[in-house]
Scaffold this motif. Structure first.
Motif, mmCIF file in Angstrom:
data_model
loop_
_atom_site.group_PDB
_atom_site.id
_atom_site.type_symbol
_atom_site.label_atom_id
_atom_site.label_comp_id
_atom_site.label_asym_id
_atom_site.label_seq_id
_atom_site.Cartn_x
_atom_site.Cartn_y
_atom_site.Cartn_z
ATOM 1 N N ALA A 181 -10.895 54.789 39.121
ATOM 2 C CA ALA A 181 -9.939 55.097 38.183
ATOM 3 C C ALA A 181 -8.884 54.009 37.982
ATOM 4 N N ILE A 182 -7.911 53.485 38.788
ATOM 5 C CA ILE A 182 -7.669 52.278 39.051
ATOM 6 C C ILE A 182 -7.868 51.179 38.495
ATOM 7 N N GLN A 184 -11.027 50.886 36.384
ATOM 8 C CA GLN A 184 -11.220 50.658 35.122
ATOM 9 C C GLN A 184 -10.344 50.895 34.102
ATOM 10 N N ALA A 185 -8.624 51.287 34.293
ATOM 11 C CA ALA A 185 -7.565 51.393 33.503
ATOM 12 C C ALA A 185 -7.003 50.029 33.280
ATOM 13 N N GLU A 186 -6.911 48.833 34.530
ATOM 14 C CA GLU A 186 -6.565 47.573 34.763
ATOM 15 C C GLU A 186 -7.489 46.785 33.490
ATOM 16 N N LEU A 188 -8.592 47.372 30.774
ATOM 17 C CA LEU A 188 -8.492 48.065 29.400
ATOM 18 C C LEU A 188 -6.673 47.434 29.161
ATOM 19 N N ARG A 189 -6.087 47.166 29.968
ATOM 20 C CA ARG A 189 -4.822 46.730 30.251
ATOM 21 C C ARG A 189 -5.071 45.593 28.469
ATOM 22 N N SER A 190 -3.912 45.751 27.651
ATOM 23 C CA SER A 190 -4.038 44.609 26.478
ATOM 24 C C SER A 190 -3.877 43.627 27.735
ATOM 25 N N ILE A 193 -7.095 42.064 27.504
ATOM 26 C CA ILE A 193 -8.427 42.260 27.089
ATOM 27 C C ILE A 193 -8.030 41.730 25.211
ATOM 28 N N ALA A 194 -6.125 41.300 24.859
ATOM 29 C CA ALA A 194 -6.341 41.700 23.273
ATOM 30 C C ALA A 194 -7.304 40.413 22.600
ATOM 31 N N TYR A 197 -10.287 40.795 21.165
ATOM 32 C CA TYR A 197 -10.762 41.699 20.105
ATOM 33 C C TYR A 197 -9.504 40.710 18.552
ATOM 34 N N ILE A 198 -8.461 39.802 19.688
ATOM 35 C CA ILE A 198 -8.405 39.308 18.036
ATOM 36 C C ILE A 198 -9.399 38.436 17.401
ATOM 37 N N MET A 200 -11.513 38.080 16.661
ATOM 38 C CA MET A 200 -13.038 39.614 16.025
ATOM 39 C C MET A 200 -11.986 39.379 14.150
ATOM 40 N N LEU A 201 -10.676 39.285 14.364
ATOM 41 C CA LEU A 201 -9.881 39.559 12.483
ATOM 42 C C LEU A 201 -10.382 37.703 12.535
ATOM 43 N N LYS A 204 -13.501 37.272 10.385
ATOM 44 C CA LYS A 204 -13.218 38.276 8.807
ATOM 45 C C LYS A 204 -12.952 37.059 7.863
#
Lengths: 204, 204
Positions: A181-182, A184-186, A188-190, A193-194, A197-198, A200-201, A204
């Motif tokens: 769990a630790i 997996q959570a790490e 997902l820390r922004s 990985i931010a 996703y940026i 991705m924007l 467009k």
């Protein structure tokens, strides 16, 4: 650019069951870690295999590798050296894979200095009595050595707050669930990985 | 002293599926969260029940509660107010239980200012096209409103790095697994639990 892998450092007092938990982590079918095999000058225990459980080295060989800067960390513990070969760890992280280290407390402190962004997990015994009975139960230690190990364990537990996470080893399967769990959570820390996703924007 | 509960804030752009994920989080048999019901002035959608999905209020009532300081956060979004009653959240955290908030991005920003130690999770659409088709598919919005929502969504996604974690909602079950891993991991953070274990040493 490829995202770097996570360095996961599992440590804790002698006798807490680090090796057992590490084996259980890797025996899960979905385990996605690369295991960094440690180097040691201690004698193999029954069933331990060179190059799988540890790289077993003589004192002279070990000291030559320290001098050559080939160890990410090393420690002398109850008369034996333990250490982590550095090249494997760095190359594997750079390739984007997570590396799992199971090491002694002294060594974990050195890794924290060199790779502060690592993920440091302290494996905790459910109680000191339980820890003592595990050390005694192993049957490989003299009474004096048991006392030494318990003293060392108390000092090691005091370093616990230098770690990012504390996982109780009341049950091996639960301990593995917590570690997974630790990790997996790490992932997902922004701050990690931010950027993805940026992008991705921007498309467009 | 009792350990305080965790405040978990799930937010993300309109249309990403926050409500669906929140329902799935609470439908798991092992869910251990207290859900804080939001207050809104928007009209109930089909099947939504007052006091379960939201507290539905008139504008006048809502503004009276804002003035009385009874909202942890509130926001006006596409012409409607949304907000979180503060007393329930604080009492529940003090009692040691985790509180789960599912709120809009504007509101999450206000909660961050008031409760910075909260756990902020940004729910991310797999792509902007996917987000648009979800908003269109809901069938409740005019073309103009869809454009407004997409513009708002882009601006909201840009705030993503203010969050602690980013969870992609490519699949509701996977999103719930990720949220649960994050919450489990946060409960194992040493700054949260080291004190408990240090007491164990003092007893010896």
């Amino acid at each position: 650019m490829k995202e770097k892998g996570l360095l996961i450092v599992l440590s804790g007092p002698s006798g807490v069951g680090k090796g057992t938990v590490r084996q259980a982590v890797f025996s899960r079918p979905d385990a996605k870690f690369e295991y960094s095999i440690s180097m040691t000058t201690r004698k193999p225990r029954q069933g331990e295999i060179d190059g799988i459980d540890y790289f077993f080295k003589s004192r002279e060989e070990f000291e030559r590798l320290i001098a050559a800067g080939k160890l990410l960390e090393h420690a002398e513990y109850v008369g034996n050296y333990y250490g982590t070969p550095v090249d494997y760890v760095k190359q594997t992280l750079d390739s984007g894979k997570d590396v799992f280290l199971e090491i002694e407390v002294q060594g974990a402190k050195q890794v924290r200095e060199k790779i502060p962004e690592g993920l440091f997990i302290f494996l905790m015994p459910p109680s000191l009595d339980e820890l003592e009975s595990r050390i005694v139960g192993r049957g490989t230690e003299s009474v004096e050595l048991i006392h030494n190990r318990m003293d060392a364990a108390r000092r090691e537990i005091e370093l616990m707050s230098l770690y990012d996470y504390i996982v109780e080893n009341d049950n091996v399967d639960l301990a593995v669930d917590r570690i997974n769990a630790i990790v997996q959570a790490e992932h997902l820390r922004s701050e990690r990985i931010a950027g993805k996703y940026i992008k991705m924007l921007e498309v467009k």
